[in-house]
Design a protein around this motif. Structure first.
Motif, PDB file in Angstrom:
ATOM      1  N   GLU A   1       9.592  -8.377  67.000  1.00  0.00           N
ATOM      2  CA  GLU A   1       9.294  -7.427  65.881  1.00  0.00           C
ATOM      3  C   GLU A   1      10.426  -6.500  65.475  1.00  0.00           C
ATOM      4  O   GLU A   1      10.911  -6.359  64.259  1.00  0.00           O
ATOM      5  CB  GLU A   1       7.866  -6.748  65.701  1.00  0.00           C
ATOM      6  CG  GLU A   1       6.895  -7.728  65.704  1.00  0.00           C
ATOM      7  CD  GLU A   1       6.534  -8.442  67.307  1.00  0.00           C
ATOM      8  OE1 GLU A   1       7.257  -8.386  68.065  1.00  0.00           O
ATOM      9  OE2 GLU A   1       5.492  -9.322  67.315  1.00  0.00           O
TER      10      GLU A   1
ATOM     11  N   ASN B   1      16.018  -7.571  58.927  1.00  0.00           N
ATOM     12  CA  ASN B   1      15.457  -7.192  57.507  1.00  0.00           C
ATOM     13  C   ASN B   1      16.235  -6.164  56.790  1.00  0.00           C
ATOM     14  O   ASN B   1      16.638  -6.085  55.538  1.00  0.00           O
ATOM     15  CB  ASN B   1      13.957  -7.236  57.196  1.00  0.00           C
ATOM     16  CG  ASN B   1      13.432  -8.508  57.167  1.00  0.00           C
ATOM     17  OD1 ASN B   1      13.902  -9.558  57.235  1.00  0.00           O
ATOM     18  ND2 ASN B   1      12.133  -8.409  57.930  1.00  0.00           N
TER      19      ASN B   1
ATOM     20  N   ARG C   1      13.341  -8.552  63.940  1.00  0.00           N
ATOM     21  CA  ARG C   1      12.958  -8.751  62.547  1.00  0.00           C
ATOM     22  C   ARG C   1      13.421  -7.531  61.751  1.00  0.00           C
ATOM     23  O   ARG C   1      13.987  -7.793  60.542  1.00  0.00           O
ATOM     24  CB  ARG C   1      11.653  -9.347  62.367  1.00  0.00           C
ATOM     25  CG  ARG C   1      11.345 -10.498  62.966  1.00  0.00           C
ATOM     26  CD  ARG C   1      12.303 -11.928  62.492  1.00  0.00           C
ATOM     27  NE  ARG C   1      12.529 -12.946  63.263  1.00  0.00           N
ATOM     28  CZ  ARG C   1      13.438 -13.506  63.788  1.00  0.00           C
ATOM     29  NH1 ARG C   1      14.618 -13.384  62.939  1.00  0.00           N
ATOM     30  NH2 ARG C   1      13.435 -14.724  64.381  1.00  0.00           N
TER      31      ARG C   1
END
Lengths: 446, 446
Positions: free
Chosen positions: B230, B237, B233
């Motif tokens: 996570e 992003n 990511r």
């Protein structure tokens, strides 16, 4: 080897005599100029304006046909050709290091693989001349980031087969930790600015260490700021070491170094040309006469400097050195042109004040030179650190210091004493690399 | 090549199939054991006690005859044989780097010239697999001092012909300066811990930058702390990059790396043997089953690790990777054995809590896990950062976060929210490399 290849610089090589050195230089200079003309727009433009081209430079005697460049020329080129300027050439660079830059912005300097090998070879040569061997443990306490000498001296030590210990400056490894590393791992060599080597001595004493018994240091090497003789002696006396100065910058690489005689700095004549010129007229000055140092890097691929006025004041000593090395010497650096303080029209170098202060063992290593202007009159204040609890002694000390400064620089200074620790923290000292002692308030005053 | 020489590790080499890999391993392991027996007192003592000698190890199948060692064994050896222990051998070392050490004292690890070449070759291999090329500008924002990966990854990047930019961690180059360097010099690759990459994103946003438009980053590589999916990511992003995990330690070198598929970490089977064992019984576990990772460095001269329980929990994935590389993969690291928090008898890994928090975009990148014990009962508090001016929303958020944590770790946690910046400064984040999120007050409580 084609005419455009650079010279590989051997870490050990010595030359039998001046003729052999000049032969190398006569080969390398035309090759450098041809390469720069072909690959580096900055020089091509500059030389075209000056009416010079590679055919004009067939050997050493033609050096003076090339225009002198200054730091400001490189800075202007960076602005005109972001991000790396047109002075770096179109070579495949693998490493960026930067100078702190007078504008506060770091000036990037690129290095090819060959540059990196050569500069680290030159550091190996320096350290070997300063007595470092494969038996040494070399604690590198220079800032390891954009500032270059920590990395290049560490590689140089590794090339000698010594054990390199990358402690970094006090910003990464605080002074108490530096001392623990040195003690527990038995460091025999310290790489640090002269200021930080003195600062570590103060820290060690404050923590009750016996500097000679508790540590194994025998050599300290310095660079990044002028090392005045009195500071060197304080370092040597405090730590029981030999302390060596090394002269250079990220733009030039690692040009000059002190040998065991610690009397002037040999410059690597197989890798650099050194000149001294009048800083105003740019006319060449004879050997022995003091002026602005001009450096040409014969071996660099990316960003070679060709007749670069590095900004320091010194002279060339042509006399043979007692060590027997044929490379000529640069005198100790009197100061940076930029550091020169014009006070009521007279030139004062911070190094002269530093040298004076180092003669007083009761004064701490930190000091500040504060310049301001009141009622149109420049004023010089020197702040020193000393023990706080002896007021009469402190006043007497301040008077004696002021007197010595006046004798040395011909100028009256107000001397103010503050207690130890009043002027700087360990981290401050570790971060700074240049102009550490000067605060010129005139620049911020209307 | 004599039987005692180490393997030179090629930065590019790939092996056609398992048989070729196992051939290399079958040659290298007996050679490693013979060399360690001859040169490294630590292993000679250990193996003599265990009734093993080099004749017992003729190939891979004999690996399990050798005893497993732990971090504590190396630490005890350092105390018994100061300053460098007897596990480093009598090889000519040129470089000392150190792990942070669970005792708070750095554990020195020596490297010969061949070690340095090999480890940096392995970094070149990692970075090449992660898409770095000679066209890249690689900003290295790892701590550059005793912590090793900044130096070795920078050399790896240089070996690929990329331009390395040694910014150092936030302790050397503050976050705003890192962002200026990245913007002005056009950095395309960032090397940093995952935590620092996220921290830089927060800083950039706070200063009004558009992370994708104002910067040229396309790849970020991480190491030094577990990178939970996570977090990766969020980095990808935020910056519009591909973000890659790399697994290793100063004792092992640079064993494992993610390929473009970012699914498990290939380990360099020509340079390392990987095993997974039951952390209590030390019995080997079959592929796919989770346990303690055990590493053998086939190529290291100074301080090779032979059956070293590195302290992490993971499993080996034997399945072929979509990238086609024949090296097997290690699963993502579940956590460090040392980081495992026993709370009321249950095992909780900080990475599980981190993974939960990263699912909430309104929570900042910093958090703290505080464990204490009241009336004989362990308590878990999770401190998060979020916007301060929406009290109802904050309370609601805390409730939802607590619920998700309970779902994931099976344990109730008190969730406390503080405003952004309440938990850490940039320098704190930059300095820390391990256990950045956990404060276990039970260790200081009677």
């Amino acid at each position: 080897m084609t005419t455009h290849e650079v010279l590989p610089i051997d870490s050990r090589v010595a030359y039998p005599n001046r003729a052999a050195i000049e032969h190398i230089q006569n080969v390398a200079l035309p090759r450098l100029v041809a390469r720069a003309w072909l690959h580096i727009p900055f020089y091509r433009r500059l030389w075209t304006q000056a009416g010079v081209n590679p055919d004009c430079v067939t050997g050493l005697d033609d050096l003076r046909r090339l225009p002198i460049i200054r730091k400001q020329d490189l800075e202007a080129d960076l602005i005109a050709h972001p991000p790396f300027g047109s002075f770096q050439g179109d070579f495949p660079a693998v490493r960026l290091q930067a100078s702190s830059g007078s504008s506060g912005k770091p000036k990037p300097v690129l290095h090819t693989r060959a540059d990196w090998e050569n500069i680290t070879n030159l550091w190996a040569r320096r350290l070997a001349a300063q007595g470092v061997t494969s038996a040494d443990r070399v604690q590198v306490a220079f800032a390891l980031a954009l500032f270059i000498p920590g990395f290049t001296s560490m590689e140089g030590a590794m090339k000698l087969g010594a054990l390199a210990i990358p402690a970094g400056s006090g910003a990464m490894t605080q002074s108490m930790r530096q001392l623990e590393i040195a003690r527990e791992w038995g460091s025999t060599v310290l790489g640090a600015t002269g200021g930080y080597a003195l600062h570590l001595a103060t820290e060690a004493r404050e923590r009750g260490f016996d500097l000679k018994r508790d540590f194994s240091f025998r050599v300290m090497y310095h660079t990044g700021e002028p090392l005045v003789e009195e500071t060197r002696r304080q370092i040597e006396n405090a730590w029981g070491v030999k302390s060596f100065n090394n002269y250079g910058s990220v733009e030039t690489g690692a040009p000059a170094w002190e040998c065991e005689y610690q009397h002037g700095m040999h410059f690597n004549e197989d890798a650099y040309l050194f000149e001294v010129v009048d800083p105003e007229t740019l006319d060449p000055l004879p050997d022995g006469e003091e002026g602005a140092v001009v450096v040409t890097s014969l071996f660099k691929e990316a960003a070679p400097v060709i007749r670069y006025m590095i900004g320091d004041i010194a002279s060339i000593w042509p006399e043979a050195c007692a060590c027997g090395h044929p490379f000529r010497r640069l005198s100790p650096i009197r100061g940076r042109i930029d550091d020169m303080l014009k006070i009521q029209g007279a030139a004062v170098y911070p190094t002269a004040i530093e040298a004076t202060l180092r003669q007083f063992p009761e004064i701490g290593p930190e000091f500040r030179i504060v310049v301001d202007c009141k009622n149109g009159r420049d004023r010089l204040e020197v702040q020193i650190e000393c023990a706080p609890d002896q007021n009469d002694t402190v006043n007497d000390l301040a008077v004696r210091v002021a007197q010595r400064i006046k004798e040395r620089v011909g100028f009256s200074a107000a001397v103010t004493a503050v207690p130890f620790g009043g002027l700087a923290t360990a981290e401050d000292v570790a971060r700074r690399t240049k102009n550490r002692y000067v605060v010129d308030l005139r620049k911020t005053q209307p």
